[in-house]
Design a protein around this motif. Structure first.
Motif, short mmCIF file in Angstrom:
data_model
loop_
_atom_site.label_atom_id
_atom_site.label_comp_id
_atom_site.label_asym_id
_atom_site.label_seq_id
_atom_site.Cartn_x
_atom_site.Cartn_y
_atom_site.Cartn_z
N GLN A 135 0.82 -1.21 0.00
CA GLN A 135 0.00 0.00 0.00
C GLN A 135 0.85 1.26 0.00
N GLY A 136 1.97 1.24 0.73
CA GLY A 136 2.84 2.41 0.76
C GLY A 136 3.47 2.70 -0.58
N LEU A 232 6.89 11.51 0.21
CA LEU A 232 7.33 10.94 1.48
C LEU A 232 6.17 10.13 2.04
N VAL A 233 6.36 8.83 2.17
CA VAL A 233 5.34 7.93 2.71
C VAL A 233 5.79 7.50 4.10
N SER A 234 4.90 7.67 5.09
CA SER A 234 5.25 7.37 6.47
C SER A 234 4.21 6.45 7.11
N VAL A 235 4.69 5.55 7.97
CA VAL A 235 3.78 4.69 8.74
C VAL A 235 3.90 4.97 10.23
N VAL A 236 4.53 6.08 10.59
CA VAL A 236 4.75 6.36 12.02
C VAL A 236 3.91 7.53 12.51
N GLY A 237 2.78 7.79 11.85
CA GLY A 237 1.88 8.83 12.31
C GLY A 237 2.03 10.11 11.52
N PRO A 238 1.24 11.12 11.87
CA PRO A 238 1.26 12.39 11.14
C PRO A 238 2.68 12.94 11.03
N THR A 239 3.01 13.42 9.84
CA THR A 239 4.38 13.85 9.55
C THR A 239 4.56 15.34 9.79
N GLU A 240 5.69 15.68 10.36
CA GLU A 240 6.06 17.09 10.51
C GLU A 240 6.77 17.57 9.25
N ALA A 241 7.45 16.64 8.59
CA ALA A 241 8.26 16.98 7.42
C ALA A 241 7.41 17.01 6.16
N ARG A 242 7.83 17.87 5.23
CA ARG A 242 7.12 17.94 3.96
C ARG A 242 8.12 18.33 2.87
N PRO A 243 8.17 17.57 1.78
CA PRO A 243 9.07 17.95 0.68
C PRO A 243 8.71 19.34 0.15
N ASP A 250 0.81 9.95 5.29
CA ASP A 250 0.94 8.98 6.38
C ASP A 250 -0.31 8.13 6.37
N PHE A 251 -0.13 6.82 6.59
CA PHE A 251 -1.28 5.93 6.45
C PHE A 251 -1.21 4.80 7.47
N VAL A 252 -2.39 4.21 7.70
CA VAL A 252 -2.51 3.02 8.54
C VAL A 252 -2.89 1.86 7.62
N VAL A 253 -2.15 0.78 7.70
CA VAL A 253 -2.38 -0.36 6.81
C VAL A 253 -3.77 -0.95 7.01
N GLU A 254 -4.36 -1.42 5.93
CA GLU A 254 -5.68 -2.04 5.97
C GLU A 254 -5.60 -3.42 5.33
#
Length: 305
Positions: A135-136, A232-243, A250-254
């Motif tokens: 998914q990521g 930037l794909v993240s699985v550790v919650g809302p991101t502070e960083a942005r390109p 940021d996503f939660v797997v389903e």
């Protein structure tokens, strides 16, 4: 049935106990699965869903673990698509009792058939790692052949899946980790390795996609190496960083039956290798899950042979 439960959020895995519980009933559209193997992710102890239900009510003592491979024993009312005696694997609901138990009730739609030539231990290692990678890369990262991917934690359970799938789809993969992870990262298909403790991350140049499982300072610095239009794909919650000129997701797997089928087929034909570290029995699971040693691959609890 035997099950592992947690009751104290502050205690984390140290608060796990093996107890006797009633077997779960099958609700509408559920099946009950006799669990043969269960996967566990240590960060579950930090997830709100481990401790409370969707209405934010305390649901302890709760059974952790959300990956499983096993055999269907009961069909709930209205359940279609699966049958009693069928081998299955998949990802259970975050807010319900999980898979570190001899039986689990799970919505049928969250499961996929497990081919007879795939071991239960292997089946239980695939759902979170495989679906997170799939998914990521493809749904959120929209990976295309010829693009470059920076994979953090590339020697881990998720990272090795990301690396292999990205390579299969024609990407150039740069893996990161500690110095001790170099050979494993390259063995799973990365074309370059960055030692985050001794190398300079920014020396990788520009990449199209960063797959982040770390967060924090590494994530912030990673945003700076993403070229225009990258993600930037993240699985550790809302991101502070942005390109500067790209996307952050940021996503939660389903769970997804079709994707689980794609993943297990790749394991069967040799395109995808699992990354299993510790395998322990249910009786020894508490000690195994409390280990202070650094985890090398996926932790699997073998509930029954």
């Amino acid at each position: 049935m035997k099950a592992i439960v947690v009751t104290d959020q502050a205690a984390g895995t140290a608060g796990m106990t093996l107890v006797e519980r009633p077997e779960p009933p099958a609700a509408i559209n559920d099946v009950v699965v006799r669990v043969h193997a269960s996967g566990f992710v240590p960060t579950e102890m930090e997830w709100p869903s481990t401790w409370t239900d969707r209405a934010d009510r305390d649901r302890t003592p709760s059974v952790p673990g959300h990956e499983l491979a096993g055999v269907v024993t009961v069909l709930g009312y209205g359940t279609t698509g699966l049958s009693v005696g069928q081998r299955v694997f998949g990802l259970t609901d975050w807010h319900r009792d999980g898979t570190l138990a001899e039986y689990v009730a799970v919505e049928a739609r969250n499961l996929a058939p497990l081919p007879g030539d795939v071991d239960f231990t292997v089946g239980a290692s695939l759902p979170i790692s495989g679906l997170t990678a799939w998914q990521g890369l493809f749904e959120h990262g929209r990976l295309q052949a010829g693009q470059s991917v920076l994979v953090h934690g590339a020697a881990g359970a998720v990272g090795t899946m990301v690396t292999q799938l990205a390579r299969e789809f024609g990407a150039y993969v740069i893996g990161t980790g500690r110095a001790a992870d170099r050979q494993k990262t390259l063995d799973f298909g990365a074309q370059e390795f960055v030692d985050l403790e001794n190398d300079t991350l920014e020396d990788v140049g520009s990449v199209d996609l960063v797959f982040d499982v770390i967060g924090g300072d590494i994530q912030r610095r990673s945003a700076g190496v993403i070229r225009a239009g990258g993600t930037l794909v993240s699985v550790v919650g809302p991101t502070e960083a942005r390109p500067t000129d790209g996307l952050t997701v940021d996503f939660v797997v389903e769970s997804d039956r079709g994707q689980l089928g794609e993943i297990v087929q790749r394991v069967r034909d040799g395109r995808l290798r699992t990354n299993i570290g510790t395998v322990a029995t249910l009786d020894n699971a508490v000690a195994a899950l409390n280990s202070t040693e650094r985890r090398k691959g996926k932790t699997i609890i073998s509930v029954r042979p």
